[in-house]
Design a protein around this motif. Structure first.
Motif, PDB file in Angstrom:
ATOM      1  N   VAL A   1      46.820  92.979  71.058  1.00 52.07           N
ATOM      2  CA  VAL A   1      45.296  92.945  70.902  1.00 52.07           C
ATOM      3  C   VAL A   1      44.856  94.134  71.174  1.00 52.07           C
ATOM      4  N   GLU A   2      45.184  95.061  72.058  1.00 52.18           N
ATOM      5  CA  GLU A   2      44.794  96.471  72.512  1.00 52.18           C
ATOM      6  C   GLU A   2      45.150  97.403  71.299  1.00 52.18           C
ATOM      7  N   ALA A   3      46.195  97.080  70.573  1.00 53.03           N
ATOM      8  CA  ALA A   3      46.336  98.055  69.551  1.00 53.03           C
ATOM      9  C   ALA A   3      45.494  97.627  68.411  1.00 53.03           C
ATOM     10  N   ALA A   4      45.065  96.543  68.247  1.00 51.16           N
ATOM     11  CA  ALA A   4      43.945  96.112  67.276  1.00 51.16           C
ATOM     12  C   ALA A   4      42.818  96.739  67.358  1.00 51.16           C
ATOM     13  N   ALA A   5      42.234  96.614  68.775  1.00 51.15           N
ATOM     14  CA  ALA A   5      41.007  97.107  69.049  1.00 51.15           C
ATOM     15  C   ALA A   5      41.076  98.643  69.004  1.00 51.15           C
ATOM     16  N   LEU A   6      41.975  99.298  69.486  1.00 51.26           N
ATOM     17  CA  LEU A   6      42.012 100.819  69.485  1.00 51.26           C
ATOM     18  C   LEU A   6      41.917 101.436  67.920  1.00 51.26           C
ATOM     19  N   ALA A   7      42.320 100.684  67.013  1.00 46.17           N
ATOM     20  CA  ALA A   7      42.306 101.198  65.880  1.00 46.17           C
ATOM     21  C   ALA A   7      41.121 101.486  65.208  1.00 46.17           C
ATOM     22  N   ASN A   8      40.034 100.694  65.795  1.00 45.25           N
ATOM     23  CA  ASN A   8      38.682 101.010  65.295  1.00 45.25           C
ATOM     24  C   ASN A   8      37.913 101.375  66.183  1.00 45.25           C
ATOM     25  N   ALA A   9      38.305 101.719  67.457  1.00 43.66           N
ATOM     26  CA  ALA A   9      37.408 102.008  68.642  1.00 43.66           C
ATOM     27  C   ALA A   9      36.798 103.405  68.816  1.00 43.66           C
TER      28      ALA A   9
ATOM     29  N   LEU B   1      28.927  88.905  60.552  1.00 43.84           N
ATOM     30  CA  LEU B   1      29.664  90.242  60.038  1.00 43.84           C
ATOM     31  C   LEU B   1      31.346  89.784  60.295  1.00 43.84           C
ATOM     32  N   ASN B   2      31.669  88.782  60.806  1.00 38.75           N
ATOM     33  CA  ASN B   2      32.924  88.486  60.951  1.00 38.75           C
ATOM     34  C   ASN B   2      33.643  88.551  59.772  1.00 38.75           C
ATOM     35  N   GLY B   3      34.932  89.360  59.672  1.00 44.31           N
ATOM     36  CA  GLY B   3      35.673  89.393  58.371  1.00 44.31           C
ATOM     37  C   GLY B   3      35.155  90.557  57.587  1.00 44.31           C
ATOM     38  N   LYS B   4      33.724  90.878  57.818  1.00 47.69           N
ATOM     39  CA  LYS B   4      33.322  91.819  56.926  1.00 47.69           C
ATOM     40  C   LYS B   4      33.494  93.408  57.177  1.00 47.69           C
ATOM     41  N   ILE B   5      33.336  93.384  58.346  1.00 47.77           N
ATOM     42  CA  ILE B   5      33.404  95.010  58.930  1.00 47.77           C
ATOM     43  C   ILE B   5      34.116  94.823  60.265  1.00 47.77           C
ATOM     44  N   PRO B   6      34.987  95.751  60.828  1.00 46.15           N
ATOM     45  CA  PRO B   6      35.652  95.672  61.941  1.00 46.15           C
ATOM     46  C   PRO B   6      34.734  95.901  63.238  1.00 46.15           C
ATOM     47  N   MET B   7      35.169  95.274  64.241  1.00 46.34           N
ATOM     48  CA  MET B   7      34.384  95.429  65.596  1.00 46.34           C
ATOM     49  C   MET B   7      34.558  96.937  65.963  1.00 46.34           C
ATOM     50  N   ALA B   8      33.643  97.708  66.474  1.00 44.32           N
ATOM     51  CA  ALA B   8      34.115  98.961  66.958  1.00 44.32           C
ATOM     52  C   ALA B   8      34.199  98.836  68.720  1.00 44.32           C
ATOM     53  N   SER B   9      34.921  98.470  69.195  1.00 42.80           N
ATOM     54  CA  SER B   9      35.114  98.647  70.646  1.00 42.80           C
ATOM     55  C   SER B   9      34.625 100.150  71.199  1.00 42.80           C
ATOM     56  N   VAL B  10      34.359  99.835  72.544  1.00 42.61           N
ATOM     57  CA  VAL B  10      34.111 101.341  73.059  1.00 42.61           C
ATOM     58  C   VAL B  10      35.256 101.876  73.940  1.00 42.61           C
ATOM     59  N   VAL B  11      35.386 103.062  73.673  1.00 40.56           N
ATOM     60  CA  VAL B  11      36.895 103.673  74.047  1.00 40.56           C
ATOM     61  C   VAL B  11      36.263 104.804  74.949  1.00 40.56           C
ATOM     62  N   GLU B  12      37.164 105.200  76.049  1.00 39.45           N
ATOM     63  CA  GLU B  12      36.845 106.627  76.605  1.00 39.45           C
ATOM     64  C   GLU B  12      38.310 107.080  76.609  1.00 39.45           C
ATOM     65  N   SER B  13      38.579 108.386  76.352  1.00 39.60           N
ATOM     66  CA  SER B  13      39.946 108.863  76.378  1.00 39.60           C
ATOM     67  C   SER B  13      39.792 110.074  76.629  1.00 39.60           C
ATOM     68  N   TRP B  14      40.925 110.940  77.165  1.00 40.66           N
ATOM     69  CA  TRP B  14      41.217 112.216  77.588  1.00 40.66           C
ATOM     70  C   TRP B  14      42.043 113.032  76.347  1.00 40.66           C
ATOM     71  N   GLY B  15      41.570 114.371  76.380  1.00 41.64           N
ATOM     72  CA  GLY B  15      42.331 115.181  75.365  1.00 41.64           C
ATOM     73  C   GLY B  15      42.868 116.418  76.055  1.00 41.64           C
TER      74      GLY B  15
END
Length: 431
Positions: free
Chosen positions: A375-383, A305-319
């Motif tokens: 690298v965090e910004a790149a991961a966050l974009a698809n998390a 899947l490398n280069g075909k779809i982005p990796m969706a890292s797990v994120v926890e957030s506050w709102g």
């Protein structure tokens, strides 16, 4: 330094009843503002706003003639108090901070939908806020919270240990990660027994990350359970093979999140998965044997899947949310607008907050002090979150982790464990 006022007293109440008002004026203290905004949050949310001359909301308070009174609790007590306040006929709290894994449909109904506010009085560059975080605060198509803080998972590695084993770069695919973790299961030149990777067994984050690396998931935002069962089987098969080879330590079943930090700091493990915000702690010279050598990359996706779809890292957030039973919601929205601004987001990030805006990571001053910013910004974009909130989420997670452990420890065939995840959890999902 003045003593902290009891939580039930606002500064206005105090000044209005204090003896010796003339002395207060003589000391240069001004009267309280005309309005009070009561905020229910974790202490960290108040801390990153700053205080004194460094208070990020100093001008906002003045312009809006408003004092801000913070009432803080630890995470779980905070959520309990917030939901209790929102269930009353009315509440004195104007704004609350909510974790993204808590708003079920029933809970979301107790908070003000924010779409109309966003349309009438927009938040600055709202599309700059990571979409996965906005999704986590959207229930049944209604936005109930504005993201303010996040913790996105990344793959941390000990560069010194990689170099010792002749590895010149961190893995780019999941298969490379498994291969490197196997090679890094060794006794280092210092005499330390090293495990290739250390993971806590009591958090859904890790099996979910491995499943997503193969194009699968545990539970989607639309409550699709195991949308790709084969991917989950691959994920658990990989984790089992790592355990069997020793790349995951024999203590896997009892490993906790804090153990991961300690093992990486001491050089007892080469890889782990933690929020990027842990970078400073992992490299703290007073705690780590490898300061400056603990680095991070995005968690790698599988080679197919490398280069075909982005990796969706797990994120926890506050709102930030507005209780539907609160007063002066327009003032609450003004507070949320200001805290969500580019300026405030950058200021809070400089104070240790996980910035929700992608643009914050591009700020030169911030990036120069944050080695994992890019690298965090790149991961966050698809998390996105590990799974959506629902009434039986805690029970479902317990079942999921039970079956994962049985598979990884070899006490149940992987395919059978995946089938059990499906059959046991399906009845718990919303209709």
């Amino acid at each position: 330094m003045s003593a902290k006022l009891p939580e039930h007293l606002t500064r206005r109440h105090f000044l209005g009843t204090a003896i010796g008002g003339a002395a207060v004026l003589a000391a240069g203290r001004s009267f309280a503002a005309g309005k009070t905004l009561n905020v229910l949050s974790h202490k960290v949310h108040q801390t990153v706003i700053g205080s004194g001359d460094a208070d990020l909301l100093k001008n906002w308070r003045s312009v809006n003639d408003t004092d801000i009174v913070w009432t803080t609790f630890d995470s779980n007590p905070l959520q309990d108090r917030l939901f209790r306040e929102a269930s009353l006929a009315s509440t004195e709290f104007n704004v609350g901070y909510m974790v993204d894994n808590r708003p079920t449909r029933q809970i979301a109904a107790m908070f003000e939908p924010l779409d109309a506010y966003l349309k009438k009085e927009p938040i600055e560059a709202f599309d700059d806020i990571a979409p996965g975080l906005v999704q986590g605060m959207t229930v049944d198509g209604k936005l109930i919270g504005i993201p303010v803080r996040h913790a996105t998972q990344g793959l941390f590695y000990n560069e010194a240990l990689l170099e010792e084993q002749g590895i010149t770069a961190p893995p780019k695919t999941l298969e490379e990660l498994v291969e490197q973790a196997s090679k890094l299961t060794f006794t280092s030149k210092s005499g330390t027994r090293v495990s290739g990777m250390v993971l806590a067994s009591d958090l859904a984050v890790f099996p979910v990350m491995f499943a997503r690396a193969f194009g699968g998931d545990f539970l989607t935002g639309k409550f699709e359970l195991l949308p790709n069962p084969a991917a989950m089987e691959k994920a658990l098969t990989v984790l089992k093979s790592m355990f069997d080879s020793g790349a995951l330590p024999r203590s896997y079943a009892t490993t906790k999140n804090d153990d991961q930090v300690t093992w990486i700091q001491q050089g007892r493990a080469a890889f782990t998965v933690l929020p990027f915000a842990r970078s400073a702690q992992l490299n703290n010279p007073e705690q780590s044997k490898f300061p400056g050598k603990i680095k991070a990359v995005e968690f790698p996706i599988s080679a197919d899947l490398n280069g075909k779809i982005p990796m969706a890292s797990v994120v926890e957030s506050w709102g930030m949310v507005i209780p539907a039973n609160s007063r002066d919601k327009d003032l609450s929205w003004k507070f949320i607008q200001e805290v969500s601004s580019r300026r405030a987001t950058l200021g809070m990030a400089s104070n240790g907050n996980g910035p929700v805006r992608i643009s914050t990571y591009k700020d030169e001053a911030f990036a120069s002090k944050n080695p994992v910013a890019a690298v965090e910004a790149a991961a966050l974009a698809n998390a996105r979150g590990a799974f959506p909130p629902f009434p039986e989420a805690a029970r479902a997670q317990t079942i999921f982790l039970e079956e994962v452990q049985l598979a990884v420890l070899g006490r149940k065939p992987v395919a059978e464990a995946v089938a059990s995840i499906s059959s046991r959890i399906k009845p718990l999902l919303p209709a």
